[in-house]
Design a protein around this motif. Sequence first.
Motif, PDB file in Angstrom:
ATOM      1  N   ALA A 193       0.822  -1.198   0.000  1.00 17.33           N
ATOM      2  CA  ALA A 193       0.000   0.000   0.000  1.00 17.33           C
ATOM      3  C   ALA A 193       0.856   1.248   0.000  1.00 17.33           C
ATOM      4  O   ALA A 193       0.467   2.298  -0.503  1.00 17.33           O
ATOM      5  CB  ALA A 193      -0.925  -0.008   1.214  1.00 17.33           C
ATOM      6  N   GLY A 194       2.052   1.172   0.575  1.00 14.23           N
ATOM      7  CA  GLY A 194       2.902   2.346   0.654  1.00 14.23           C
ATOM      8  C   GLY A 194       3.403   2.801  -0.695  1.00 14.23           C
ATOM      9  O   GLY A 194       3.774   3.953  -0.874  1.00 14.23           O
ATOM     10  N   ARG A 195       3.405   1.922  -1.692  1.00 20.58           N
ATOM     11  CA  ARG A 195       3.920   2.307  -3.003  1.00 20.58           C
ATOM     12  C   ARG A 195       2.854   2.960  -3.871  1.00 20.58           C
ATOM     13  O   ARG A 195       3.120   3.340  -4.987  1.00 20.58           O
ATOM     14  CB  ARG A 195       4.469   1.069  -3.709  1.00 20.58           C
ATOM     15  N   GLY A 196       1.638   3.122  -3.366  1.00 19.27           N
ATOM     16  CA  GLY A 196       0.598   3.794  -4.138  1.00 19.27           C
ATOM     17  C   GLY A 196      -0.764   3.292  -3.742  1.00 19.27           C
ATOM     18  O   GLY A 196      -0.917   2.163  -3.303  1.00 19.27           O
ATOM     19  N   GLY A 197      -1.786   4.139  -3.949  1.00 22.05           N
ATOM     20  CA  GLY A 197      -3.127   3.769  -3.546  1.00 22.05           C
ATOM     21  C   GLY A 197      -3.632   2.549  -4.284  1.00 22.05           C
ATOM     22  O   GLY A 197      -4.330   1.708  -3.751  1.00 22.05           O
ATOM     23  N   ASP A 198      -3.278   2.389  -5.614  1.00 24.65           N
ATOM     24  CA  ASP A 198      -3.750   1.249  -6.377  1.00 24.65           C
ATOM     25  C   ASP A 198      -3.131  -0.050  -5.902  1.00 24.65           C
ATOM     26  O   ASP A 198      -3.646  -1.133  -6.202  1.00 24.65           O
ATOM     27  CB  ASP A 198      -3.450   1.463  -7.855  1.00 24.65           C
ATOM     28  N   LYS A 199      -2.010   0.038  -5.207  1.00 22.60           N
ATOM     29  CA  LYS A 199      -1.359  -1.174  -4.738  1.00 22.60           C
ATOM     30  C   LYS A 199      -2.165  -1.875  -3.657  1.00 22.60           C
ATOM     31  O   LYS A 199      -1.926  -3.049  -3.379  1.00 22.60           O
ATOM     32  CB  LYS A 199       0.044  -0.851  -4.222  1.00 22.60           C
ATOM     33  N   VAL A 200      -3.083  -1.153  -3.022  1.00 15.99           N
ATOM     34  CA  VAL A 200      -3.946  -1.809  -2.045  1.00 15.99           C
ATOM     35  C   VAL A 200      -4.771  -2.880  -2.735  1.00 15.99           C
ATOM     36  O   VAL A 200      -4.831  -4.030  -2.302  1.00 15.99           O
ATOM     37  CB  VAL A 200      -4.847  -0.779  -1.339  1.00 15.99           C
ATOM     38  N   SER A 201      -5.426  -2.502  -3.835  1.00 16.64           N
ATOM     39  CA  SER A 201      -6.205  -3.492  -4.581  1.00 16.64           C
ATOM     40  C   SER A 201      -5.292  -4.540  -5.197  1.00 16.64           C
ATOM     41  O   SER A 201      -5.653  -5.716  -5.301  1.00 16.64           O
ATOM     42  CB  SER A 201      -7.026  -2.793  -5.661  1.00 16.64           C
ATOM     43  N   GLY A 202      -4.079  -4.135  -5.610  1.00 17.49           N
ATOM     44  CA  GLY A 202      -3.153  -5.101  -6.173  1.00 17.49           C
ATOM     45  C   GLY A 202      -2.739  -6.148  -5.174  1.00 17.49           C
ATOM     46  O   GLY A 202      -2.570  -7.330  -5.509  1.00 17.49           O
ATOM     47  N   PHE A 203      -2.554  -5.719  -3.936  1.00 18.84           N
ATOM     48  CA  PHE A 203      -2.153  -6.668  -2.894  1.00 18.84           C
ATOM     49  C   PHE A 203      -3.229  -7.732  -2.688  1.00 18.84           C
ATOM     50  O   PHE A 203      -2.961  -8.935  -2.687  1.00 18.84           O
ATOM     51  CB  PHE A 203      -1.882  -5.923  -1.596  1.00 18.84           C
ATOM     52  N   PHE A 204      -4.496  -7.288  -2.566  1.00 20.54           N
ATOM     53  CA  PHE A 204      -5.560  -8.251  -2.322  1.00 20.54           C
ATOM     54  C   PHE A 204      -5.889  -9.043  -3.584  1.00 20.54           C
ATOM     55  O   PHE A 204      -6.362 -10.175  -3.495  1.00 20.54           O
ATOM     56  CB  PHE A 204      -6.806  -7.534  -1.794  1.00 20.54           C
ATOM     57  N   SER A 205      -5.640  -8.457  -4.765  1.00 28.48           N
ATOM     58  CA  SER A 205      -5.831  -9.232  -5.993  1.00 28.48           C
ATOM     59  C   SER A 205      -4.850 -10.388  -6.051  1.00 28.48           C
ATOM     60  O   SER A 205      -5.197 -11.515  -6.422  1.00 28.48           O
ATOM     61  CB  SER A 205      -5.653  -8.320  -7.208  1.00 28.48           C
ATOM     62  N   SER A 206      -3.601 -10.125  -5.660  1.00 29.62           N
ATOM     63  CA  SER A 206      -2.618 -11.207  -5.639  1.00 29.62           C
ATOM     64  C   SER A 206      -2.938 -12.215  -4.549  1.00 29.62           C
ATOM     65  O   SER A 206      -2.660 -13.409  -4.682  1.00 29.62           O
ATOM     66  CB  SER A 206      -1.216 -10.630  -5.412  1.00 29.62           C
ATOM     67  N   LEU A 207      -3.543 -11.739  -3.480  1.00 32.64           N
ATOM     68  CA  LEU A 207      -3.875 -12.624  -2.369  1.00 32.64           C
ATOM     69  C   LEU A 207      -5.002 -13.573  -2.734  1.00 32.64           C
ATOM     70  O   LEU A 207      -5.005 -14.751  -2.355  1.00 32.64           O
ATOM     71  CB  LEU A 207      -4.265 -11.781  -1.148  1.00 32.64           C
ATOM     72  N   PHE A 208      -5.985 -13.061  -3.521  1.00 34.57           N
ATOM     73  CA  PHE A 208      -7.170 -13.854  -3.840  1.00 34.57           C
ATOM     74  C   PHE A 208      -7.137 -14.419  -5.258  1.00 34.57           C
ATOM     75  O   PHE A 208      -8.003 -15.194  -5.626  1.00 34.57           O
ATOM     76  CB  PHE A 208      -8.436 -13.030  -3.647  1.00 34.57           C
ATOM     77  N   GLY A 209      -6.192 -13.974  -6.073  1.00 34.12           N
ATOM     78  CA  GLY A 209      -6.052 -14.610  -7.375  1.00 34.12           C
ATOM     79  C   GLY A 209      -6.606 -13.841  -8.547  1.00 34.12           C
ATOM     80  O   GLY A 209      -6.812 -14.432  -9.607  1.00 34.12           O
ATOM     81  N   GLY A 210      -6.891 -12.536  -8.422  1.00 36.97           N
ATOM     82  CA  GLY A 210      -7.350 -11.793  -9.589  1.00 36.97           C
ATOM     83  C   GLY A 210      -8.118 -10.553  -9.196  1.00 36.97           C
ATOM     84  O   GLY A 210      -8.709 -10.475  -8.110  1.00 36.97           O
ATOM     85  N   ASP A 211      -8.130  -9.546 -10.130  1.00 35.11           N
ATOM     86  CA  ASP A 211      -8.832  -8.301  -9.853  1.00 35.11           C
ATOM     87  C   ASP A 211     -10.336  -8.477  -9.848  1.00 35.11           C
ATOM     88  O   ASP A 211     -11.066  -7.694  -9.223  1.00 35.11           O
ATOM     89  CB  ASP A 211      -8.447  -7.241 -10.903  1.00 35.11           C
ATOM     90  N   ASP A 212     -10.834  -9.473 -10.566  1.00 35.89           N
ATOM     91  CA  ASP A 212     -12.275  -9.678 -10.661  1.00 35.89           C
ATOM     92  C   ASP A 212     -12.839 -10.478  -9.506  1.00 35.89           C
ATOM     93  O   ASP A 212     -14.053 -10.693  -9.430  1.00 35.89           O
ATOM     94  CB  ASP A 212     -12.618 -10.383 -11.985  1.00 35.89           C
ATOM     95  N   ASP A 213     -11.987 -10.957  -8.635  1.00 33.99           N
ATOM     96  CA  ASP A 213     -12.464 -11.760  -7.507  1.00 33.99           C
ATOM     97  C   ASP A 213     -13.246 -10.881  -6.546  1.00 33.99           C
ATOM     98  O   ASP A 213     -12.811  -9.786  -6.158  1.00 33.99           O
ATOM     99  CB  ASP A 213     -11.279 -12.406  -6.776  1.00 33.99           C
TER     100      ASP A 213
END
Length: 307
Positions: free
Chosen positions: A77-97
């Motif tokens: 999250a510290g590298r940018g606001g969009d990285k918050v969603s990126g972190f959880f997308s990687s955690l759950f397996g995709g942006d559409d999850d």
Amino acid sequence: MAQTVVGFFDTAAEAQQAAQQLAAAGFSLDSVDVAQSSQGGNRGNYYNSAASTGADRDPSDYQNTSGTLTEGAADAAGRGGDKVSGFFSSLFGGDDDDDAQRYTHVARNTGSIVTVHVSSAENAHRAAEILDAAGAVDVDERASQSGYQANNLTANTGTTTNAEGQVSAQVIEENLQVGKRVEQTGGARLRSRIVERPVEASVRLREEHVTVQRNPVNRPATEADFAAFKEGNVEITESAERAVVGKEARVVEEVTLGKEVTEREETIHDTVRKTEVDVEQIPTSGTTNTGTTQTGTTNTTNTDSNY
């Protein structure tokens, strides 16, 4: 296999306390990341409070200090606001999850995030229990309260997802329950007092008065006259009746308080609510999500590579 447990907290103090409880339970602080929202009330941006030494650092300077396979949410999250969603997308397996979108939404509406990197499912379960006991918010409840929408439906549908990926919707129905309570509606009180009123009564009284009458007489004295011709006293007394007043108390009336019980029937009119669940078929999106287990307020995910 490495797993990551995520907990959301409203305040930084709660998150720090959760981290201390994890440390007390034997978890290494190197595997615990605490991120809190940046100053100014912008909860969409986070900085890693565990890595910070007191002065704000540029987000691009943050590095993964935990040494675990999955990078902490604070660093991402510290590298940018969009990285918050990126972190959880990687955690759950995709942006559409849907889980990734819901967790991202909750992350933007809470004050702090705690991520715990563990190497076994048992430790992940222990970490989740500690975060729950420390006051981690319920993800589904917070998402519903903050207006999260998934698949064009509001999140406030009472759905839950178990470890096997089965989704359940609870049908809640209200029942009307009518009870009774006793209220004082009035009453009567007996209060006695003494009053005085003037009265009068008539009575006839008798009085005696002594009268003296002298009559002139001129006749010869007789033997009887000579017999009474000596000194002596003759008395006549007077008497008079006086009014004597007495009082007699008599009971003339009795006043009694009692109760008369009556019953009436009253019809209560109200409304009750019920959850209606409609099942709709969702078209295939072509996205597959595997290896994710949702556990209430926290999430544990298997991962084999760095973020």
